[in-house]
Design a protein around this motif. Structure first.
Motif, PDB file in Angstrom:
ATOM      1  N   UNK A 153      20.726  -3.830  -1.155  1.00  0.00           N
ATOM      2  CA  UNK A 153      21.585  -2.778  -0.535  1.00  0.00           C
ATOM      3  C   UNK A 153      20.509  -2.080   0.502  1.00  0.00           C
ATOM      4  N   UNK A 154      19.303  -2.167   0.567  1.00  0.00           N
ATOM      5  CA  UNK A 154      18.507  -1.479   1.627  1.00  0.00           C
ATOM      6  C   UNK A 154      18.515  -2.630   2.683  1.00  0.00           C
ATOM      7  N   UNK A 155      18.625  -3.890   2.651  1.00  0.00           N
ATOM      8  CA  UNK A 155      18.873  -4.653   3.800  1.00  0.00           C
ATOM      9  C   UNK A 155      20.152  -4.107   4.450  1.00  0.00           C
ATOM     10  N   UNK A 156      21.000  -4.235   3.658  1.00  0.00           N
ATOM     11  CA  UNK A 156      22.365  -3.788   4.157  1.00  0.00           C
ATOM     12  C   UNK A 156      22.302  -2.527   4.889  1.00  0.00           C
ATOM     13  N   UNK A 157      21.654  -1.224   4.410  1.00  0.00           N
ATOM     14  CA  UNK A 157      21.536  -0.225   5.067  1.00  0.00           C
ATOM     15  C   UNK A 157      20.829  -0.194   6.411  1.00  0.00           C
ATOM     16  N   UNK A 158      19.869  -1.037   6.578  1.00  0.00           N
ATOM     17  CA  UNK A 158      18.993  -1.192   7.712  1.00  0.00           C
ATOM     18  C   UNK A 158      19.705  -2.004   8.678  1.00  0.00           C
ATOM     19  N   UNK A 159      20.465  -3.059   8.141  1.00  0.00           N
ATOM     20  CA  UNK A 159      21.346  -3.689   9.260  1.00  0.00           C
ATOM     21  C   UNK A 159      22.454  -2.721   9.879  1.00  0.00           C
ATOM     22  N   UNK A 160      23.121  -1.847   9.030  1.00  0.00           N
ATOM     23  CA  UNK A 160      24.095  -1.075   9.665  1.00  0.00           C
ATOM     24  C   UNK A 160      23.408  -0.193  10.612  1.00  0.00           C
ATOM     25  N   UNK A 161      22.307   0.386  10.374  1.00  0.00           N
ATOM     26  CA  UNK A 161      21.641   1.443  11.461  1.00  0.00           C
ATOM     27  C   UNK A 161      21.210   0.684  12.579  1.00  0.00           C
ATOM     28  N   UNK A 162      20.900  -0.597  12.678  1.00  0.00           N
ATOM     29  CA  UNK A 162      20.676  -1.265  13.772  1.00  0.00           C
ATOM     30  C   UNK A 162      21.823  -1.681  14.708  1.00  0.00           C
ATOM     31  N   UNK A 163      22.900  -1.930  13.797  1.00  0.00           N
ATOM     32  CA  UNK A 163      24.261  -2.411  14.455  1.00  0.00           C
ATOM     33  C   UNK A 163      24.818  -1.065  14.965  1.00  0.00           C
ATOM     34  N   UNK A 164      24.782   0.232  14.401  1.00  0.00           N
ATOM     35  CA  UNK A 164      25.298   1.309  14.979  1.00  0.00           C
ATOM     36  C   UNK A 164      24.573   1.776  16.270  1.00  0.00           C
ATOM     37  N   UNK A 167       0.846  -1.331  -0.022  1.00  0.00           N
ATOM     38  CA  UNK A 167      -0.081   0.083  -0.028  1.00  0.00           C
ATOM     39  C   UNK A 167       0.701   1.266  -0.132  1.00  0.00           C
ATOM     40  N   UNK A 168       2.049   0.923   0.348  1.00  0.00           N
ATOM     41  CA  UNK A 168       3.043   2.250  -0.110  1.00  0.00           C
ATOM     42  C   UNK A 168       3.927   2.162  -0.914  1.00  0.00           C
ATOM     43  N   UNK A 169       3.552   2.758  -2.130  1.00  0.00           N
ATOM     44  CA  UNK A 169       4.159   2.580  -3.342  1.00  0.00           C
ATOM     45  C   UNK A 169       5.075   3.617  -3.665  1.00  0.00           C
ATOM     46  N   UNK A 217      19.293   7.604   6.797  1.00  0.00           N
ATOM     47  CA  UNK A 217      19.434   6.618   5.602  1.00  0.00           C
ATOM     48  C   UNK A 217      18.381   6.980   4.549  1.00  0.00           C
ATOM     49  N   UNK A 218      16.936   7.245   5.224  1.00  0.00           N
ATOM     50  CA  UNK A 218      15.916   7.720   4.411  1.00  0.00           C
ATOM     51  C   UNK A 218      16.135   8.799   3.555  1.00  0.00           C
ATOM     52  N   UNK A 267      13.925   0.635  -1.886  1.00  0.00           N
ATOM     53  CA  UNK A 267      14.560   0.920  -0.664  1.00  0.00           C
ATOM     54  C   UNK A 267      13.837   1.832   0.501  1.00  0.00           C
ATOM     55  N   UNK A 268      13.180   2.861  -0.026  1.00  0.00           N
ATOM     56  CA  UNK A 268      12.189   3.699   0.790  1.00  0.00           C
ATOM     57  C   UNK A 268      11.240   2.714   1.834  1.00  0.00           C
ATOM     58  N   UNK A 269      10.714   1.922   0.991  1.00  0.00           N
ATOM     59  CA  UNK A 269       9.796   1.212   1.556  1.00  0.00           C
ATOM     60  C   UNK A 269      10.290   0.300   2.845  1.00  0.00           C
ATOM     61  N   UNK A 270      11.437  -0.175   2.352  1.00  0.00           N
ATOM     62  CA  UNK A 270      12.103  -1.146   3.383  1.00  0.00           C
ATOM     63  C   UNK A 270      12.634  -0.397   4.579  1.00  0.00           C
ATOM     64  N   UNK A 271      12.994   1.014   4.345  1.00  0.00           N
ATOM     65  CA  UNK A 271      13.557   1.833   5.492  1.00  0.00           C
ATOM     66  C   UNK A 271      12.227   2.241   6.409  1.00  0.00           C
ATOM     67  N   UNK A 272      11.115   2.518   5.336  1.00  0.00           N
ATOM     68  CA  UNK A 272       9.861   3.044   6.390  1.00  0.00           C
ATOM     69  C   UNK A 272       9.466   1.706   7.032  1.00  0.00           C
ATOM     70  N   UNK A 273       9.636   0.533   6.667  1.00  0.00           N
ATOM     71  CA  UNK A 273       9.097  -0.626   7.673  1.00  0.00           C
ATOM     72  C   UNK A 273      10.202  -0.824   8.842  1.00  0.00           C
TER      73      UNK A 273
END
Length: 337
Positions: free
Chosen positions: A141-152, A54-56, A119-120, A60-66
């Motif tokens: 790349x979106x998964x990698x960015x998200x993982x780095x954010x959580x690790x930091x 529903x968020x089109x 990141x967004x 990468x933006x959708x994954x970061x939003x999640x």
């Protein structure tokens, strides 16, 4: 901190930090709104994006939003909820061990949201400046960015635990547990670490928000700016929520020595408490932001609401989203920057 009764900060001796009923009831209402709004709004966001698309926006933006939604739910559970219960009891009711756990969980939930918003914003800025390059970016790349954010986000609590894990007290100004930074090592470590962990990300959010605003205003024709406008909304809400804390830590702390004791007491108790309660805005406003800025999400919410007041089943309402039959001018374009 040897007992539950000792879970108080240095400010409890002022006699001004234990709030009266007249002060606590509005804060209880505020925290209740934050908890319910966060759990409801962010659950809808996750359900609507993961199951119904529903968020089109770009992938990468959708994954970061999640991920931001998950971070906000965690903040509601690990930060806002304990604060709400503490306000109701007018003390910390969970015991000493839970005070430690509460602090070391609430820090990464807040910082993860900060890094994911950074990141967004950077992603949206890259999309606007280099649209053809952005098309080739994958979900990996979106998964990698998200993982780095959580690790930091885990760095700060891990350093605090390594330095002095027991330096945690219950602060009646904000009705939650906080770190004391009393170990000698923090005399030289606190400033550079704060700069890297909090100041730099805030500068990024401010700078990219201004840049996105300028670019969106200058954009001509029928360029699809939906994703960039969404990032702008998120940036404005973030700045609104964090401005009081930024004022307290960057301006007041540097001029407090020039103030009278009475003025310092007012800022150290009232302004400090207000600043940290305002932070809760971040965790429950995303649903409203996406409703205002993402057309597909607005249609989804309206159709779900329609199912509640009509004879249509929920399956009938969301089937067009599942099949991709919802047609919008902004959705028919190849990418939503």
């Amino acid at each position: 901190m040897n007992s539950t009764n000792s879970l108080t900060s240095d400010f409890s001796s002022l006699g001004l930090t234990v709030k009266s009923d007249a002060e606590r009831y509005p804060l209880i209402s505020w925290c209740l709104i934050a908890v319910l709004g966060s759990l409801t709004g962010n659950t809808i966001i996750l359900l609507s994006t993961i199951r119904y698309n529903a968020i089109r926006l770009d992938k990468i933006s959708v994954l970061l939003i999640n991920n931001i939604a998950v971070s906000d739910i965690a903040m509601a559970v690990f930060a806002v909820h304990p604060t709400l219960v503490s306000l109701i009891y007018n003390r910390w009711p969970y015991g000493e061990t839970m005070c430690y756990i509460h602090h070391f969980l609430q820090v990464p939930t807040y910082l993860s949201a900060v890094y994911l918003i950074c990141a967004l914003h950077l992603s949206k800025l890259h999309n606007l400046l280099y649209p053809f390059q952005s098309i080739s970016r994958t979900r990996r790349s979106a998964y990698l960015i998200s993982a780095v954010a959580w690790l930091l986000s885990a760095v700060t609590p891990l350093v605090q635990i390594a330095t002095d894990r027991r330096d945690v007290t219950f602060d009646y100004r904000i009705y939650r547990c906080k770190y004391g930074f009393r170990a000698p090592v923090w005399q030289w470590l606190l400033a550079p670490m704060s700069t890297v962990v909090t100041v730099l990300p805030n500068i990024i959010v401010v700078g990219t928000t201004i840049a996105l605003l300028v670019i969106v205003k200058k954009a001509k024709g029928r360029t699809n700016k939906q994703g960039a406008i969404t990032a702008l909304y998120i940036g404005f809400v973030y700045l609104l929520a964090n401005s009081p804390v930024a004022f307290y830590t960057t301006i007041y702390m540097n001029i407090s020595h020039l103030m009278s004791p009475g003025a310092r007491g007012f800022f150290d108790v009232n302004v400090y408490g207000f600043a940290y309660f305002v932070l809760f805005i971040n965790c429950f406003t995303n649903g409203f932001v996406y409703y205002r800025s993402v057309n597909s999400f607005k249609i989804f919410v309206k159709r779900v609401a329609l199912a509640g007041v009509s004879r249509m089943s929920f399956r009938q309402v969301v089937t067009p989203f599942v099949k991709g039959d919802i047609q919008l001018q902004t959705l028919n374009r190849p990418t939503n920057i």
